[in-house]
Design a protein around this motif. Structure first.
Motif, PDB file in Angstrom:
ATOM      1  N   ARG A   4       6.406   2.507   5.742  1.00 37.33           N
ATOM      2  CA  ARG A   4       5.436   2.414   4.954  1.00 37.33           C
ATOM      3  C   ARG A   4       4.466   3.987   4.715  1.00 37.33           C
ATOM      4  NH1 ARG A   4       0.253   1.741   6.285  1.00 37.33           N
ATOM      5  NH2 ARG A   4      -1.142   0.732   4.687  1.00 37.33           N
ATOM      6  N   SER A   8       3.575   6.481   1.697  1.00 37.18           N
ATOM      7  CA  SER A   8       2.385   7.133   1.561  1.00 37.18           C
ATOM      8  C   SER A   8       2.472   8.655   1.360  1.00 37.18           C
ATOM      9  CB  SER A   8       1.331   7.002   2.489  1.00 37.18           C
ATOM     10  OG  SER A   8       1.475   5.897   3.286  1.00 37.18           O
ATOM     11  N   VAL A   9       3.199   9.289   2.223  1.00 35.96           N
ATOM     12  CA  VAL A   9       3.400  10.820   2.101  1.00 35.96           C
ATOM     13  C   VAL A   9       4.267  11.271   0.958  1.00 35.96           C
ATOM     14  CG1 VAL A   9       4.572  12.775   3.309  1.00 35.96           C
ATOM     15  CG2 VAL A   9       3.333  10.917   4.667  1.00 35.96           C
ATOM     16  N   GLY A  11       4.409   9.435  -1.937  1.00 29.80           N
ATOM     17  CA  GLY A  11       3.343   9.529  -3.096  1.00 29.80           C
ATOM     18  C   GLY A  11       2.555  10.670  -3.073  1.00 29.80           C
ATOM     19  N   LEU A  12       1.802  11.092  -1.990  1.00 33.21           N
ATOM     20  CA  LEU A  12       1.095  12.369  -2.142  1.00 33.21           C
ATOM     21  C   LEU A  12       1.615  13.503  -2.540  1.00 33.21           C
ATOM     22  CD1 LEU A  12      -1.590  13.725  -1.306  1.00 33.21           C
ATOM     23  CD2 LEU A  12      -0.981  13.701   1.063  1.00 33.21           C
ATOM     24  N   LEU A  15       2.573  13.329  -6.254  1.00 35.95           N
ATOM     25  CA  LEU A  15       1.143  13.663  -6.979  1.00 35.95           C
ATOM     26  C   LEU A  15       0.828  15.354  -6.905  1.00 35.95           C
ATOM     27  CD1 LEU A  15      -1.552  12.562  -8.220  1.00 35.95           C
ATOM     28  CD2 LEU A  15      -2.553  12.697  -6.178  1.00 35.95           C
TER      29      LEU A  15
ATOM     30  N   LEU B  62      -0.653   3.664  -5.480  1.00 38.30           N
ATOM     31  CA  LEU B  62      -0.250   4.728  -4.788  1.00 38.30           C
ATOM     32  C   LEU B  62      -1.122   4.812  -3.480  1.00 38.30           C
ATOM     33  CD1 LEU B  62       2.275   6.747  -5.361  1.00 38.30           C
ATOM     34  CD2 LEU B  62       0.475   8.399  -5.945  1.00 38.30           C
ATOM     35  N   ARG B  64      -2.973   4.424  -0.278  1.00 36.94           N
ATOM     36  CA  ARG B  64      -3.127   4.042   0.953  1.00 36.94           C
ATOM     37  C   ARG B  64      -4.102   4.686   1.930  1.00 36.94           C
ATOM     38  NH1 ARG B  64       0.383   1.990  -1.456  1.00 36.94           N
ATOM     39  NH2 ARG B  64       2.695   1.652  -1.284  1.00 36.94           N
ATOM     40  N   PRO B  65      -4.483   3.731   2.809  1.00 38.35           N
ATOM     41  CA  PRO B  65      -5.548   4.173   3.698  1.00 38.35           C
ATOM     42  C   PRO B  65      -5.555   5.636   4.147  1.00 38.35           C
ATOM     43  CG  PRO B  65      -5.147   1.953   4.439  1.00 38.35           C
ATOM     44  CD  PRO B  65      -4.188   2.570   3.398  1.00 38.35           C
ATOM     45  N   GLU B  66      -4.473   6.048   4.823  1.00 40.51           N
ATOM     46  CA  GLU B  66      -4.032   7.391   5.248  1.00 40.51           C
ATOM     47  C   GLU B  66      -4.143   8.694   4.207  1.00 40.51           C
ATOM     48  OE1 GLU B  66      -0.394   5.179   5.734  1.00 40.51           O
ATOM     49  OE2 GLU B  66      -2.246   4.816   5.648  1.00 40.51           O
ATOM     50  N   THR B  67      -3.656   8.267   3.051  1.00 39.59           N
ATOM     51  CA  THR B  67      -3.785   9.341   2.065  1.00 39.59           C
ATOM     52  C   THR B  67      -4.847   9.296   0.940  1.00 39.59           C
ATOM     53  OG1 THR B  67      -1.878   8.220   0.622  1.00 39.59           O
ATOM     54  CG2 THR B  67      -1.218   9.994   2.344  1.00 39.59           C
ATOM     55  N   ILE B  71      -5.323  12.200  -1.648  1.00 43.23           N
ATOM     56  CA  ILE B  71      -5.028  12.067  -3.258  1.00 43.23           C
ATOM     57  C   ILE B  71      -6.204  12.396  -4.358  1.00 43.23           C
ATOM     58  CG2 ILE B  71      -4.531  10.394  -4.937  1.00 43.23           C
ATOM     59  CD1 ILE B  71      -2.457   9.087  -3.089  1.00 43.23           C
TER      60      ILE B  71
END
Lengths: 209, 219
Positions: A4, A8-9, A11-12, A15, B62, B64-67, B71
């Motif tokens: 998970r 997230s990483v 995705g960042l 972007l 896209l 998420r709480p951590e990113t 973003i």
């Protein structure tokens, strides 16, 4: 790292890549216009001091540098723009710093004619008090135009000072430090010019090569 | 889902970013010496708010709480850089008089707040409406403060319009009276003007409704 977190990483990171690509695109499509605008802006400032009718060379292609921490007020080399007509020297324009303004350094653009008289002075950068010290700006009062036509001999020493110090230049009500600093900087620029005039015009231009 | 009428009344009046939430106080005080400067920064901020809200809303899958915050920051910083470049290419003189406050739009909390509080929980259309209207509300605050300070401080109104609308608009500037009260152009005048306008808005009853920075509570 859990899957998970990986997502997230990723995705960042994706972007950030898209953002970087967009910024490159935006920079490329505006860089030329911005360069033209900045050039025109600087040229406008120079032309206020030495009008385009007086010279026929390209000021940005005919430059040299000057270095004199004491008279020019800065330890950095200063770009000197040289105006010529039919190859004959007309004037130089360069930036000097008046280090002792009321709130820090004041940057001036000083134009000096070949004969040693002031072609014009403009304030390009300052943090003086609005309404008091900022009257050195051409848009705020006519004070700065009072230098035009002056030279080291006009007024003779000790006239190169504000009236409070026995000179010929006005101070402002409530603001003596600012005009005092500007007068001194302009006089120093003239001293530098009179000591270095022929070298200033003779040096090869690094920009032309 | 938040109805559009609520979005509008919150953004423009009840939770006005400038006068009620007091977000973006720094540009509100610093660039509002003239109407045109206020208007220019208001438009630039509105463009950034609109786009950042739409993008934040589109990026919902896209987030998420951590990113999430990272973003938003990437999106906002990129948008501000693009606006900054565009203004330097098209509105060079205006950009010069706004100075550092164009790049500093990125630090305007109102923009991050709208992305975080609203856009990340709503569809792109509502996010767009919220961004646009919040921007207009903030721009209105900048314009009001700018107009008052310009008239009081310099005796002019709309001076320098050519920097925003091209040389044809140069004659739009009005001279209301000669001279002006210096204090209005100084930082103290900015605080006084903003304070008086907030008082005026309170007097008109804006604070009868409970204030939440987040806007109306979501169910």
């Amino acid at each position: 790292m859990t899957s998970r977190q990986l997502i997230s990483v990723a995705g960042l990171a994706a972007l950030a890549l898209v953002a970087a690509a967009s910024l490159t695109l935006a920079w490329r499509s505006t860089a030329d216009d911005i360069a033209i605008n900045e050039r025109n802006f600087r040229l406008r400032a120079l032309n206020e001091i030495v009008p385009p009718a007086r010279y026929d060379n390209d000021l940005f292609d005919d430059t040299t540098t000057a270095l004199d921490p004491e008279l020019l007020g800065t330890g950095e080399p200063v770009t000197v723009y040289r105006a010529r007509r039919d190859g004959q020297p007309v004037a130089v324009i360069f930036r000097v710093v008046a280090p002792r303004g009321y709130s820090g350094a004041i940057e001036l653009l000083v134009g000096i004619n070949f004969d040693g008289s002031v072609a014009g002075v403009r304030v390009s950068e300052h943090r003086e008090t609005a309404g008091l010290g900022d009257q050195i700006e051409g848009g705020e009062s006519d004070w700065i135009f009072g230098f035009t036509g002056r030279s080291l001999a006009n007024p003779p020493e000790p006239g190169w000072a504000v009236q409070k110090d026995g000179g010929v230049f006005d101070q402002f009500t409530g603001a003596t430090i600012t005009p005092r600093a500007v007068v001194k900087a302009v006089r120093n620029a003239l001293l530098y010019f009179s000591a270095n005039r022929d070298e200033l015009f003779a040096q090869d231009s690094p920009a032309a090569s | 889902m938040t109805p559009y009428s609520d979005i509008a009344s919150n953004a423009l009046w009840r939770n006005n970013a400038g006068f009620v939430q007091l977000l973006g106080l720094c540009p509100l005080l610093a660039v509002t010496t003239t109407l045109v400067d206020g208007l220019g920064l208001g438009i630039a901020t509105t463009v950034v708010l609109l786009l950042s809200n739409v993008i934040a809303s589109l990026l919902r899958p896209l987030l998420r709480p951590e990113t999430r915050i990272a973003i938003f920051l990437v999106v906002i910083a990129s948008l501000v850089t693009v606006v900054d470049l565009y203004m330097r290419a098209r509105f060079f003189d205006l950009h010069r008089s706004l100075g550092i406050f164009v790049p500093l739009i990125a630090t305007n909390c109102a923009i991050l707040a709208r992305a975080e509080v609203f856009a990340s929980k709503h569809d792109p259309l509502r996010a767009a409406a919220d961004g646009l209207l919040t921007g207009i509300g903030f721009a209105a605050a900048l314009i009001a403060v700018g107009a008052i300070r310009e008239v009081a401080g310099q005796g002019t109104l709309f001076a320098g319009a050519d920097r925003l609308f091209g040389s044809a608009a140069g004659s739009l500037g009005l001279r209301v009276f000669d001279g002006g009260f210096l204090v209005a152009a100084l930082p103290a005048g900015a605080f006084l003007t903003v304070g008086l306008l907030i008082a005026l808005q309170n007097a008109l009853g804006a604070r009868k409704a409970p204030i939440t920075v987040a806007g109306p509570a979501e169910s």
